[in-house]
Write a protein that holds these residues in place. Structure first.
Motif, mmCIF file in Angstrom:
data_model
loop_
_atom_site.group_PDB
_atom_site.id
_atom_site.type_symbol
_atom_site.label_atom_id
_atom_site.label_comp_id
_atom_site.label_asym_id
_atom_site.label_seq_id
_atom_site.Cartn_x
_atom_site.Cartn_y
_atom_site.Cartn_z
ATOM 1 N N LEU A 1 5.997 8.776 -4.544
ATOM 2 C CA LEU A 1 5.975 7.341 -3.896
ATOM 3 C C LEU A 1 6.371 6.869 -2.504
ATOM 4 C CD1 LEU A 1 6.719 4.095 -6.552
ATOM 5 C CD2 LEU A 1 4.406 4.950 -5.575
ATOM 6 N N ARG B 1 -0.973 -5.781 -6.139
ATOM 7 C CA ARG B 1 -0.632 -7.828 -5.752
ATOM 8 C C ARG B 1 0.139 -7.938 -6.764
ATOM 9 N NH1 ARG B 1 -5.935 -9.233 -4.761
ATOM 10 N NH2 ARG B 1 -5.767 -8.321 -2.623
ATOM 11 N N ARG C 1 -1.790 -6.694 -9.929
ATOM 12 C CA ARG C 1 -3.395 -5.564 -10.246
ATOM 13 C C ARG C 1 -3.159 -4.108 -9.053
ATOM 14 N NH1 ARG C 1 -9.405 -6.755 -8.078
ATOM 15 N NH2 ARG C 1 -10.219 -4.508 -7.297
ATOM 16 N N ARG D 1 -12.045 4.905 -6.751
ATOM 17 C CA ARG D 1 -12.117 4.083 -7.758
ATOM 18 C C ARG D 1 -11.737 5.566 -8.928
ATOM 19 N NH1 ARG D 1 -14.211 0.522 -10.287
ATOM 20 N NH2 ARG D 1 -15.733 1.562 -11.613
ATOM 21 N N SER E 1 -5.184 6.778 -3.777
ATOM 22 C CA SER E 1 -3.745 5.700 -2.760
ATOM 23 C C SER E 1 -3.300 4.793 -3.402
ATOM 24 C CB SER E 1 -4.604 5.953 -1.112
ATOM 25 O OG SER E 1 -5.343 4.456 -1.608
ATOM 26 N N LEU E 2 -1.983 3.763 -3.489
ATOM 27 C CA LEU E 2 -2.444 2.707 -4.537
ATOM 28 C C LEU E 2 -2.082 1.322 -3.736
ATOM 29 C CD1 LEU E 2 -1.191 0.788 -6.517
ATOM 30 C CD2 LEU E 2 1.566 2.273 -6.276
ATOM 31 N N PHE E 3 -2.802 0.628 -4.142
ATOM 32 C CA PHE E 3 -2.968 -0.973 -3.894
ATOM 33 C C PHE E 3 -2.866 -1.285 -4.708
ATOM 34 C CE2 PHE E 3 -3.596 -4.247 -0.679
ATOM 35 C CZ PHE E 3 -3.898 -5.211 -1.726
ATOM 36 N N SER F 1 3.496 2.598 2.074
ATOM 37 C CA SER F 1 3.579 2.448 4.161
ATOM 38 C C SER F 1 3.141 1.022 4.822
ATOM 39 C CB SER F 1 2.307 3.199 4.399
ATOM 40 O OG SER F 1 0.432 2.487 3.445
ATOM 41 N N LYS G 1 0.925 5.766 -0.926
ATOM 42 C CA LYS G 1 0.939 6.732 -1.368
ATOM 43 C C LYS G 1 1.264 7.286 -3.097
ATOM 44 C CE LYS G 1 -1.504 11.131 -0.401
ATOM 45 N NZ LYS G 1 -2.836 10.624 0.073
ATOM 46 N N SER H 1 0.258 -0.697 0.302
ATOM 47 C CA SER H 1 0.159 0.179 0.413
ATOM 48 C C SER H 1 1.030 1.067 -0.232
ATOM 49 C CB SER H 1 -0.626 0.064 1.563
ATOM 50 O OG SER H 1 -2.094 -1.219 0.906
ATOM 51 N N ASN I 1 -4.112 -0.990 -7.753
ATOM 52 C CA ASN I 1 -5.547 -0.664 -7.934
ATOM 53 C C ASN I 1 -5.247 0.889 -7.412
ATOM 54 O OD1 ASN I 1 -7.338 0.841 -5.164
ATOM 55 N ND2 ASN I 1 -9.102 -0.523 -6.485
ATOM 56 N N LEU I 2 -5.664 2.194 -7.333
ATOM 57 C CA LEU I 2 -6.180 3.478 -7.374
ATOM 58 C C LEU I 2 -7.408 4.584 -6.975
ATOM 59 C CD1 LEU I 2 -3.057 4.008 -10.169
ATOM 60 C CD2 LEU I 2 -2.702 5.101 -8.316
ATOM 61 N N THR I 3 -7.196 5.112 -5.508
ATOM 62 C CA THR I 3 -8.252 5.347 -5.280
ATOM 63 C C THR I 3 -8.216 6.939 -4.619
ATOM 64 O OG1 THR I 3 -7.601 4.110 -3.275
ATOM 65 C CG2 THR I 3 -9.415 3.622 -4.930
#
Lengths: 176, 182
Positions: free
Chosen positions: A168, A48, A55, A65, A44-46, A171, A31, A29, A57-59
């Motif tokens: 980047l 995997r 994958r 999203r 915020s970036l997740f 966290s 930023k 996870s 995912n940016l929200t």
């Protein structure tokens, strides 16, 4: 998940470079700050990663999203903020075309672990960890590391290419 | 009906503060991003949403304009209220007039009120709100059309928070870029 560091002294960067290159199943996870001449913002970036598939995912800050980028084998797919699906074979072009942001997705999958690519120009910091990398027109600066399960992993990283700057702040790291 | 019940519950308090924790789930329900912070709200449309971890950010509305401060890129964006709260839970929780409710269907599912947009193209297809025994919001969720969901759980809810004249204003620190979209 135990790690074996061959001959190099324990905890030294060379010892873990091999471990890092074999580390294919992880998630993080972070930023992601994006600064271009006409735009500044952070998401915020997740992320995997499972071997070459991933994958991302940016929200936005309220959890909405912005886009969802995934790769399964050769198929790269992006779901945009309206829920529309876009496909291509190259992730960087797809993201650039749909968002205007230059995100070196393929290289980031190893740069973000603090692993230089083959042929990248690297300078090392006092603890022999990558301090800067320059490759593919990108300049990277590793501003911070954190040690997890005995591995040094980046916690702060800046990338610049022409007039795009990415920041980047990672966290959380998790290994499978 | 469910709509009037919900409006009545929301009208039972005009202001509150709370600590929030946020968890984003992907469409298979797997956890992704998390966040924590504090919030304060005073109707109509004044609120302060301060995310503290993992990274700081601050959203402040004085009821007319909304400041979105992002220290990570040293910028604050300012937008008119209606534009800024579009598609966010604040649209309904912070509002007082019922006019905003026409665009939404309200149904009840157990302890949750489900508020669904009548406009299918709107990305946020559903909010859900849950109240505790004392009619205070203890949880709300944002469900997106693609199935991604963001849950916000509220704790230490205070319905008589201390309000100062700076609670709902924001002054950009020196050196911060100002992106005024008004």
């Amino acid at each position: 998940c135990a790690y074996k560091a061959e001959q190099a002294p324990a905890g030294s960067w060379q010892a873990q470079q091999n471990t890092l290159s074999q580390l294919h199943n992880w998630q993080l996870s972070a930023k992601l700050g994006i600064i271009t001449p006409d735009e500044r913002g952070s998401l915020s970036l997740f992320w995997r990663q499972n071997s070459n598939d991933y994958r991302m995912n940016l929200t936005n800050v309220v959890g909405k999203r912005v886009f969802d980028l995934s790769r399964n084998g050769q198929n790269v797919q992006l779901t945009d903020s309206k829920g529309k699906l876009h496909q291509a074979s190259n992730a960087r072009d797809l993201v650039l075309e749909l968002t205007g942001w230059d995100l070196p997705v393929e290289q980031l999958s190893y740069w973000i672990k603090g692993l230089p690519g083959v042929g990248d120009k690297v300078t090392y910091d006092a603890q022999q960890r990558p301090g800067t990398i320059s490759a593919h027109g990108w300049q990277l600066q590793y501003l911070g590391y954190t040690q997890i399960d005995g591995l040094w992993l980046p916690s702060r990283l800046n990338l610049t290419h022409n007039d795009t700057q990415l920041r980047l702040a990672i966290s959380q790291w998790e290994f499978k | 009906d469910a709509r009037s019940d919900l409006q009545q519950k929301l009208a039972s308090f005009n202001q509150f503060s709370a600590d929030f924790s946020q968890q984003v789930f992907d469409e298979q329900g797997k956890p992704m991003q998390t966040g924590k912070g504090t919030m304060q709200l005073a109707r109509p449309d004044q609120f302060r949403w301060h995310t503290v971890s993992p990274d700081e950010s601050l959203i402040v509305s004085n009821g007319k304009s909304v400041w979105m401060y992002d220290p990570f890129v040293e910028q604050v964006s300012i937008a008119p209220l209606e534009q800024a709260i579009q598609n966010t839970p604040f649209l309904l929780i912070a509002g007082r007039d019922g006019k905003r409710w026409q665009d939404y269907e309200v149904t009840r599912q157990g302890a949750d009120f489900i508020v669904a947009s009548k406009d299918p193209s709107e990305l946020i297809s559903q909010f859900s709100l849950r109240f505790d025994a004392r009619n205070r919001i203890e949880r709300f969720s944002v469900l997106e059309s693609g199935g991604q969901r963001s849950d916000f759980t509220l704790k230490n809810i205070n319905t008589q928070p201390k309000v100062s004249n700076t609670s709902f204003t924001f002054t950009p620190p020196k050196g911060v870029m100002v992106d005024d979209q008004r």
